[in-house]
Design an enzyme around this catalytic site. Structure first.
Site, PDB file in Angstrom:
ATOM      1  NE  ARG A 176      15.865  16.153  67.253  1.00 54.25           N
ATOM      2  CZ  ARG A 176      16.663  15.140  66.934  1.00 54.25           C
ATOM      3  NH1 ARG A 176      16.382  13.934  67.337  1.00 54.25           N
ATOM      4  NH2 ARG A 176      17.729  15.348  66.187  1.00 54.25           N
ATOM      5  NE  ARG A 195      13.040   9.344  67.287  1.00 53.44           N
ATOM      6  CZ  ARG A 195      14.344   9.238  67.113  1.00 53.44           C
ATOM      7  NH1 ARG A 195      14.817   8.320  66.318  1.00 53.44           N
ATOM      8  NH2 ARG A 195      15.176  10.030  67.749  1.00 53.44           N
ATOM      9  NE  ARG A 203      10.039   8.100  61.835  1.00 56.05           N
ATOM     10  CZ  ARG A 203      10.772   7.321  61.049  1.00 56.05           C
ATOM     11  NH1 ARG A 203      10.207   6.304  60.422  1.00 56.05           N
ATOM     12  NH2 ARG A 203      12.062   7.584  60.871  1.00 56.05           N
ATOM     13  CG  ASP A 212      17.231  16.895  60.735  1.00 56.72           C
ATOM     14  OD1 ASP A 212      16.902  16.384  61.819  1.00 56.72           O
ATOM     15  OD2 ASP A 212      18.409  16.901  60.326  1.00 56.72           O
ATOM     16  CE1 TYR A 268      24.931  14.007  62.121  1.00 56.20           C
ATOM     17  CE2 TYR A 268      25.171  16.338  62.668  1.00 56.20           C
ATOM     18  CZ  TYR A 268      24.853  15.039  63.033  1.00 56.20           C
ATOM     19  OH  TYR A 268      24.477  14.770  64.318  1.00 56.20           O
TER      20      TYR A 268
HETATM   21  O1  CP3 Z   1      13.075  19.927  68.202  1.00 62.88           O
HETATM   22  C1  CP3 Z   1      12.107  19.650  67.478  1.00 62.88           C
HETATM   23  O2  CP3 Z   1      11.080  19.049  67.897  1.00 62.88           O
HETATM   24  C2  CP3 Z   1      12.116  20.161  66.059  1.00 62.88           C
HETATM   25  C3  CP3 Z   1      12.621  19.300  65.043  1.00 62.88           C
HETATM   26  C4  CP3 Z   1      14.089  18.908  65.000  1.00 62.88           C
HETATM   27  C5  CP3 Z   1      14.509  17.635  64.516  1.00 62.88           C
HETATM   28  N1  CP3 Z   1      15.869  17.650  64.433  1.00 62.88           N
HETATM   29  C6  CP3 Z   1      13.611  16.557  64.136  1.00 62.88           C
HETATM   30  C7  CP3 Z   1      14.140  15.174  64.025  1.00 62.88           C
HETATM   31  C8  CP3 Z   1      15.242  19.644  65.283  1.00 62.88           C
HETATM   32  C9  CP3 Z   1      15.378  21.036  65.885  1.00 62.88           C
HETATM   33  C10 CP3 Z   1      16.361  18.839  64.906  1.00 62.88           C
HETATM   34  C11 CP3 Z   1      17.757  19.296  65.011  1.00 62.88           C
HETATM   35  C12 CP3 Z   1      18.845  18.358  64.705  1.00 62.88           C
HETATM   36  N2  CP3 Z   1      18.883  17.369  63.749  1.00 62.88           N
HETATM   37  C13 CP3 Z   1      20.125  18.405  65.321  1.00 62.88           C
HETATM   38  C14 CP3 Z   1      20.558  19.414  66.361  1.00 62.88           C
HETATM   39  C15 CP3 Z   1      20.076  19.089  67.717  1.00 62.88           C
HETATM   40  C16 CP3 Z   1      20.661  17.819  68.301  1.00 62.88           C
HETATM   41  O3  CP3 Z   1      19.891  16.886  68.495  1.00 62.88           O
HETATM   42  O4  CP3 Z   1      21.863  17.812  68.598  1.00 62.88           O
HETATM   43  C17 CP3 Z   1      20.901  17.374  64.758  1.00 62.88           C
HETATM   44  C18 CP3 Z   1      22.326  17.030  65.122  1.00 62.88           C
HETATM   45  C19 CP3 Z   1      20.109  16.732  63.747  1.00 62.88           C
HETATM   46  C20 CP3 Z   1      20.514  15.634  62.842  1.00 62.88           C
HETATM   47  C21 CP3 Z   1      19.687  14.410  63.036  1.00 62.88           C
HETATM   48  N3  CP3 Z   1      18.353  14.316  62.710  1.00 62.88           N
HETATM   49  C22 CP3 Z   1      20.106  13.183  63.557  1.00 62.88           C
HETATM   50  C23 CP3 Z   1      21.504  12.870  64.045  1.00 62.88           C
HETATM   51  C24 CP3 Z   1      19.003  12.332  63.538  1.00 62.88           C
HETATM   52  C25 CP3 Z   1      18.976  10.856  63.885  1.00 62.88           C
HETATM   53  C26 CP3 Z   1      19.120  10.610  65.316  1.00 62.88           C
HETATM   54  C27 CP3 Z   1      17.841  10.862  66.028  1.00 62.88           C
HETATM   55  O5  CP3 Z   1      17.856  11.581  67.041  1.00 62.88           O
HETATM   56  O6  CP3 Z   1      16.841  10.313  65.579  1.00 62.88           O
HETATM   57  C28 CP3 Z   1      17.893  13.072  63.057  1.00 62.88           C
HETATM   58  C29 CP3 Z   1      16.494  12.595  62.882  1.00 62.88           C
HETATM   59  C30 CP3 Z   1      15.396  13.405  63.460  1.00 62.88           C
HETATM   60  N4  CP3 Z   1      15.326  14.772  63.443  1.00 62.88           N
HETATM   61  C31 CP3 Z   1      14.213  12.888  64.075  1.00 62.88           C
HETATM   62  C32 CP3 Z   1      13.424  13.996  64.427  1.00 62.88           C
HETATM   63  C33 CP3 Z   1      12.059  13.985  65.064  1.00 62.88           C
HETATM   64  C34 CP3 Z   1      13.879  11.430  64.235  1.00 62.88           C
HETATM   65  C35 CP3 Z   1      13.318  10.926  62.964  1.00 62.88           C
HETATM   66  C36 CP3 Z   1      12.521   9.675  63.129  1.00 62.88           C
HETATM   67  O7  CP3 Z   1      13.149   8.619  63.108  1.00 62.88           O
HETATM   68  O8  CP3 Z   1      11.293   9.780  63.253  1.00 62.88           O
END
Ligand code: CP3
Length: 349
Positions: free
Chosen positions: A25, A29, A38, A75, A155
């Site tokens: 990540r 944010r 965003r 994602d 999910y």
């Molecule tokens: O790592 C990176 O910078 C690359 C991008 C990336 C995102 N999600 C962007 C994202 C990667 C590799 C992921 C993987 C991901 N997504 C996982 C596996 C890793 C982990 O965290 O366990 C999972 C379970 C998800 C599913 C997901 N996506 C959730 C549960 C959420 C909401 C909770 C949260 O952390 O915000 C997301 C949203 C998400 N994915 C955001 C980002 C940058 C936030 C979106 C925003 O509100 O701007």
């Protein structure tokens, strides 16, 4: 002459002068420039499916911190969406999906046309590779990724995040033959999706299995190790040299079986993994990646520096990629990330 990339050298088992690093990540944010884009784009998924925006976000953290690898901005839930499941991300809440409840619901999924949805992501990969070269990040490797079938299935079945995974586990334990059909769909589509990322320019892949730690041994074997092995075999059939990192979060000592049986190239460690156990049991099998607690980075100061030094010392004698043990937290101060990057860069093996 091919430029050597320390991150890729490490995944191939070589010892590089300094220790390569990136953070899960890392694009996101905690960066003000992410927030700006965003709000202009009008939401997370609008950025993911817009190659120009997604490539820009992928490169943002490198301009500040110069990590050894960039990770595609996307994602894990784009696969359910491409299969036809409704997906929404509401600001401040997690993802919401139209939950699959039973075998009949699987007929709503269609894996034949996933590229119609995923094409912009492949375009992001090639655009990002181009952008990295244009901006002089020629030693930076580009990582593609996907969720592992078990985690993505949670999910799809829960309809979003969960604390207990009761619905998914009840389906998997109670009706394994029909649950297997869902996993098979995910294996097939994920293998295809990852191959297309490689063809577009990804130089390494990571499989995120964030919820692998909620299964007992027998089910870990069936729903984590087996599908992961199938994906790795499927990708390697087309792209034998692509290094794949597995990240079975929370799996405890079952990480060992995962590392031995899936044919991955390197193993990601969460922050609960005891370091000595990991050097003794895993690091002679393959390079490891991890494992600073993201909350330690959030809190910063001497405790973070001590923890990071210990990680560098413990894992640094063998091929190692520094990373966090899970994703970077939104409130993390930029100065803490800067400090950590300076420490890793300055560390002499
Ligand atoms: O790592 C990176 O910078 C690359 C991008 C990336 C995102 N999600 C962007 C994202 C990667 C590799 C992921 C993987 C991901 N997504 C996982 C596996 C890793 C982990 O965290 O366990 C999972 C379970 C998800 C599913 C997901 N996506 C959730 C549960 C959420 C909401 C909770 C949260 O952390 O915000 C997301 C949203 C998400 N994915 C955001 C980002 C940058 C936030 C979106 C925003 O509100 O701007």
């Amino acid at each position: 002459m091919e430029i050597k990339k320390p991150f890729l050298q490490t995944l191939h088992g070589e010892m590089t002068e300094s220790i390569p690093f990136w953070f899960m990540r890392q694009a996101g944010r905690y960066l003000p420039e992410y927030g700006e884009l965003r709000s202009q784009a009008g939401g997370f998924l609008n950025m993911v499916y817009n190659p120009k925006n997604a490539a820009e976000i992928t490169v943002q953290p490198l301009r500040r911190f110069g990590m050894s690898a960039a990770i595609l901005f996307s994602d894990i839930l784009v696969i359910p969406q491409a299969l036809g499941q409704k997906l929404e991300f509401m600001a401040g809440e997690g993802p919401k999906l139209d939950a699959l409840k039973e075998e009949n619901d699987l007929s709503k999924l269609n894996s034949d046309t996933i590229d119609e949805v995923l094409n912009p992501i492949y375009e992001t990969v090639s655009l990002t590779r181009q952008k990295l070269n244009d901006e002089g990040f020629d030693q930076t490797a580009l990582i593609g990724f996907a969720g592992s079938p078990w985690t993505v299935a949670t999910y799809m079945v829960e309809g979003g995040g969960s604390k207990t995974y009761e619905k998914t586990k009840a389906w998997a334990y109670g009706h394994p033959t029909s649950f297997q059909k869902l996993i098979d769909i995910l294996v097939e589509s994920t293998t295809h999706y990852l191959c297309r990322q490689v063809e577009a320019g990804a130089e390494s892949l990571q499989l995120f299995d964030s919820w692998s730690g909620v299964l007992d041994e027998e089910n870990f074997d069936r729903w984590v190790i087996k599908p992961t092995s199938q994906i790795v075999a499927g990708v390697k059939e087309k792209h034998p040299d692509i290094p794949i990192i597995g990240f079975p979060r929370g799996a405890g000592t079952m990480v060992f079986n995962y590392a031995e049986e899936t044919n991955i190239q390197a193993i990601g460690l969460d922050f609960t993994m005891p370091q000595k156990w990991a050097t003794d049991n895993l690091q002679h099998l393959m390079p490891v990646q991890g494992n600073l607690d993201p909350v330690s980075l959030l809190a910063g100061g001497p405790q973070m520096e001590e923890k990071a030094q210990k990680i560098l010392k413990t894992f640094g004698n063998q091929p190692f990629v520094f990373n966090l043990g899970h994703g970077i937290i939104k409130e993390t101060p930029i100065a803490h990330v800067e400090k950590l990057c300076d420490m890793i860069r300055g560390y002499k093996r």
